[in-house]
Design a protein around this motif. Structure first.
Motif, PDB file in Angstrom:
ATOM      1  N   HIS A 101      13.349  21.985  -6.626  1.00  0.00           N
ATOM      2  CA  HIS A 101      12.001  22.315  -6.162  1.00  0.00           C
ATOM      3  C   HIS A 101      11.976  23.720  -5.583  1.00  0.00           C
ATOM      4  CE1 HIS A 101       8.238  21.973  -3.880  1.00  0.00           C
ATOM      5  NE2 HIS A 101       7.938  21.032  -4.754  1.00  0.00           N
ATOM      6  N   LYS A 102      10.847  24.377  -5.755  1.00  0.00           N
ATOM      7  CA  LYS A 102      10.748  25.774  -5.303  1.00  0.00           C
ATOM      8  C   LYS A 102      10.769  25.899  -3.783  1.00  0.00           C
ATOM      9  CE  LYS A 102       7.189  27.739  -7.552  1.00  0.00           C
ATOM     10  NZ  LYS A 102       6.579  27.283  -8.759  1.00  0.00           N
ATOM     11  N   LYS A 103      10.154  24.945  -3.105  1.00  0.00           N
ATOM     12  CA  LYS A 103       9.982  25.115  -1.655  1.00  0.00           C
ATOM     13  C   LYS A 103      10.794  24.153  -0.805  1.00  0.00           C
ATOM     14  CE  LYS A 103       5.404  27.109  -1.884  1.00  0.00           C
ATOM     15  NZ  LYS A 103       4.020  26.706  -2.124  1.00  0.00           N
ATOM     16  N   PHE A 104      11.059  22.991  -1.351  1.00  0.00           N
ATOM     17  CA  PHE A 104      11.747  21.980  -0.545  1.00  0.00           C
ATOM     18  C   PHE A 104      13.105  21.625  -1.133  1.00  0.00           C
ATOM     19  CE2 PHE A 104       7.244  21.240   0.313  1.00  0.00           C
ATOM     20  CZ  PHE A 104       7.236  21.246   1.694  1.00  0.00           C
ATOM     21  N   GLU A 105      14.020  21.393  -0.232  1.00  0.00           N
ATOM     22  CA  GLU A 105      15.349  20.954  -0.625  1.00  0.00           C
ATOM     23  C   GLU A 105      15.555  19.596   0.014  1.00  0.00           C
ATOM     24  OE1 GLU A 105      18.089  24.529  -0.403  1.00  0.00           O
ATOM     25  OE2 GLU A 105      19.279  22.978   0.566  1.00  0.00           O
ATOM     26  N   ARG A 106      16.138  18.676  -0.737  1.00  0.00           N
ATOM     27  CA  ARG A 106      16.313  17.337  -0.187  1.00  0.00           C
ATOM     28  C   ARG A 106      17.783  17.079   0.114  1.00  0.00           C
ATOM     29  NH1 ARG A 106      15.038  11.654  -3.340  1.00  0.00           N
ATOM     30  NH2 ARG A 106      15.211  10.341  -1.525  1.00  0.00           N
ATOM     31  N   LEU A 158      14.081  16.610   4.376  1.00  0.00           N
ATOM     32  CA  LEU A 158      13.647  17.749   3.572  1.00  0.00           C
ATOM     33  C   LEU A 158      13.885  19.029   4.357  1.00  0.00           C
ATOM     34  CD1 LEU A 158      10.258  16.460   2.126  1.00  0.00           C
ATOM     35  CD2 LEU A 158      12.322  16.986   0.828  1.00  0.00           C
ATOM     36  N   TYR A 159      14.208  20.070   3.643  1.00  0.00           N
ATOM     37  CA  TYR A 159      14.437  21.372   4.269  1.00  0.00           C
ATOM     38  C   TYR A 159      13.541  22.389   3.593  1.00  0.00           C
ATOM     39  CZ  TYR A 159      18.580  19.453   6.489  1.00  0.00           C
ATOM     40  OH  TYR A 159      19.428  18.693   7.249  1.00  0.00           O
ATOM     41  N   THR A 160      12.962  23.275   4.406  1.00  0.00           N
ATOM     42  CA  THR A 160      12.187  24.360   3.825  1.00  0.00           C
ATOM     43  C   THR A 160      12.372  25.614   4.668  1.00  0.00           C
ATOM     44  OG1 THR A 160      10.070  24.924   2.836  1.00  0.00           O
ATOM     45  CG2 THR A 160       9.989  23.931   5.009  1.00  0.00           C
ATOM     46  N   ASN A 161      12.076  26.760   4.075  1.00  0.00           N
ATOM     47  CA  ASN A 161      12.191  28.040   4.770  1.00  0.00           C
ATOM     48  C   ASN A 161      10.808  28.653   4.896  1.00  0.00           C
ATOM     49  OD1 ASN A 161      14.981  27.829   4.806  1.00  0.00           O
ATOM     50  ND2 ASN A 161      15.199  28.891   2.851  1.00  0.00           N
ATOM     51  N   VAL A 162      10.526  29.248   6.058  1.00  0.00           N
ATOM     52  CA  VAL A 162       9.248  29.915   6.266  1.00  0.00           C
ATOM     53  C   VAL A 162       9.530  31.290   6.853  1.00  0.00           C
ATOM     54  CG1 VAL A 162       7.155  29.910   7.686  1.00  0.00           C
ATOM     55  CG2 VAL A 162       7.923  27.799   6.590  1.00  0.00           C
TER      56      VAL A 162
END
Ligand SMILES: *[C@@H]1O[C@H](CO)[C@@H](O)[C@H](O)[C@H]1NC(C)=O
Length: 355
Positions: free
Chosen positions: A245-250, A255-259
């Motif tokens: 996935h482009k935005k989320f990592e499982r 879930l992990y995301t970067n901002v």
């Protein structure tokens, strides 16, 4: 007269209640499924009811917690093929007594041949090969669930002309070589069976991508694999493969995301929304200073747990700061120093120290 009628109604009611207690709960009724329901149907029914009956949603109903518990118990038993078998035979009573393995009734019935058609066939039946296929699914599908249709061309046995050898086995045969002389040897013996040929037939398989399914998890279709001319077909197994996935990592159910935020937001605090996998917005408020690499945890915003969709993992948000580039004017620099009112502190770190 009237009182005797009401007495007998009361007696019947009491009797009925006693019978109910003795018979245990009707798990099929609780889940609203038929006795022949597949595990999949049971899961679906459970998920739907769990949402409806969740005590959080029924705060004014004093019986909600109990109904929710009944639902959980019904699901626990009927979703487990072994427990379901025991339940089908002996009701809830059979389950609470001892563990499944040592069930005295099943061995009793087994020994006396009342097997109810449940007894496993001891004899080894030849089986066709299992077919395993990768099924690419998105993280969105694993979050919300989805139905996917797959057309499979399955070879199906059809009668054909002639006969073929079948049920071949090794048997000991005795040959008389002469008076008083015998020879015993192993020999393959076969029966003659009607011939068959395999004709591909189109078959539509519906696969439910269930909420919370994990990468690598297999979804079996019993007996949809390679056919076997003398035995049972193998299984067809779909292997869930999650597309990156482009935005989320499982990771597990988290879930992990970067901002990336601006330097001003990092210092002054900010509010923002993150669009989740099903489109709902996760609201983030931060008053404190955010440093590069700072991590925020939002509980219950991760993936739904496969075994229990009411439980969700966490969402971890890691922040990066977009520092402005270039040079600020002397004025701005002076203002900044005043504003931040921090002493300049420099630590020189010699990375080669100790070498
Ligand atoms: C977030 O950033 C880290 C470090 O650059 C990276 O390893 C990770 O894959 C990124 N996660 C996502 C979901 O893009």
């Amino acid at each position: 007269m009237a009182s005797s009628v009401s007495w007998s109604i009361a007696a019947v009611t009491v009797l009925f209640l006693i019978m109910q207690v003795l018979a245990g709960r009707d798990f099929y009724n609780i889940l609203g499924v038929s006795k022949s329901a597949t595990t999949n149907q049971i899961k679906k029914a459970y998920r739907k009811l769990a949402r409806e009956l969740h005590p959080d949603k029924n705060r004014d109903d004093p019986e909600a917690a109990e109904r929710f518990q009944d639902l959980g118990a019904a699901y626990e038993v009927l979703s487990d093929p072994d427990k379901r078998k025991v339940y089908d035979r002996h009701g809830e009573e059979g389950l609470s007594k001892g563990d499944m393995g040592g069930d005295p009734f099943s061995s009793f019935f087994g020994d006396f041949g009342f097997g109810f058609g449940m007894k496993e066939q001891e004899q080894e039946v030849p089986k066709g090969g299992d077919v395993i296929m990768d099924l690419d699914v998105t993280l969105e599908e694993l979050y919300s669930g989805n139905f996917v249709e797959v057309v499979r061309y399955k070879p199906v046995a059809k009668p054909a002309k002639g006969t073929r050898k079948c049920n071949c086995r090794m048997e000991m045969v005795t040959q008389q070589l002469g008076p008083g002389r015998f020879q015993m040897m192993q020999q393959q013996v076969c029966d003659e069976c009607p011939n068959v040929r395999f004709v591909p037939e189109e078959k539509l398989l519906e696969i439910e991508i269930e909420s919370g399914m994990r990468d690598g998890q297999e979804y079996p279709f019993v007996a949809e694999g390679e056919p076997h001319i003398d035995g049972e077909p193998g299984d067809l197994r779909f292997k869930i493969k999650q597309i990156k996935h482009k935005k989320f990592e499982r990771r597990g159910d988290d879930l992990y995301t970067n901002v990336t935020i601006s330097l001003v937001d990092a210092l002054a605090g900010f509010e923002m929304d993150i669009k989740h996998l099903d489109g709902h917005k996760v609201h983030i408020v931060r008053d404190k200073i955010t440093w590069p690499g700072a991590r925020m945890r939002k509980s219950n915003e991760g993936m739904p747990n496969y075994e229990n969709n009411n439980v969700k993992g966490s969402l971890y948000i890691t922040f990066d700061i977009d520092f402005p580039k270039g040079t600020l004017s002397d004025e701005v620099r002076a203002d900044l120093k005043k504003l931040l009112n921090m002493e300049s502190k420099h630590t020189v770190y010699n990375g080669l120290q100790g070498f």
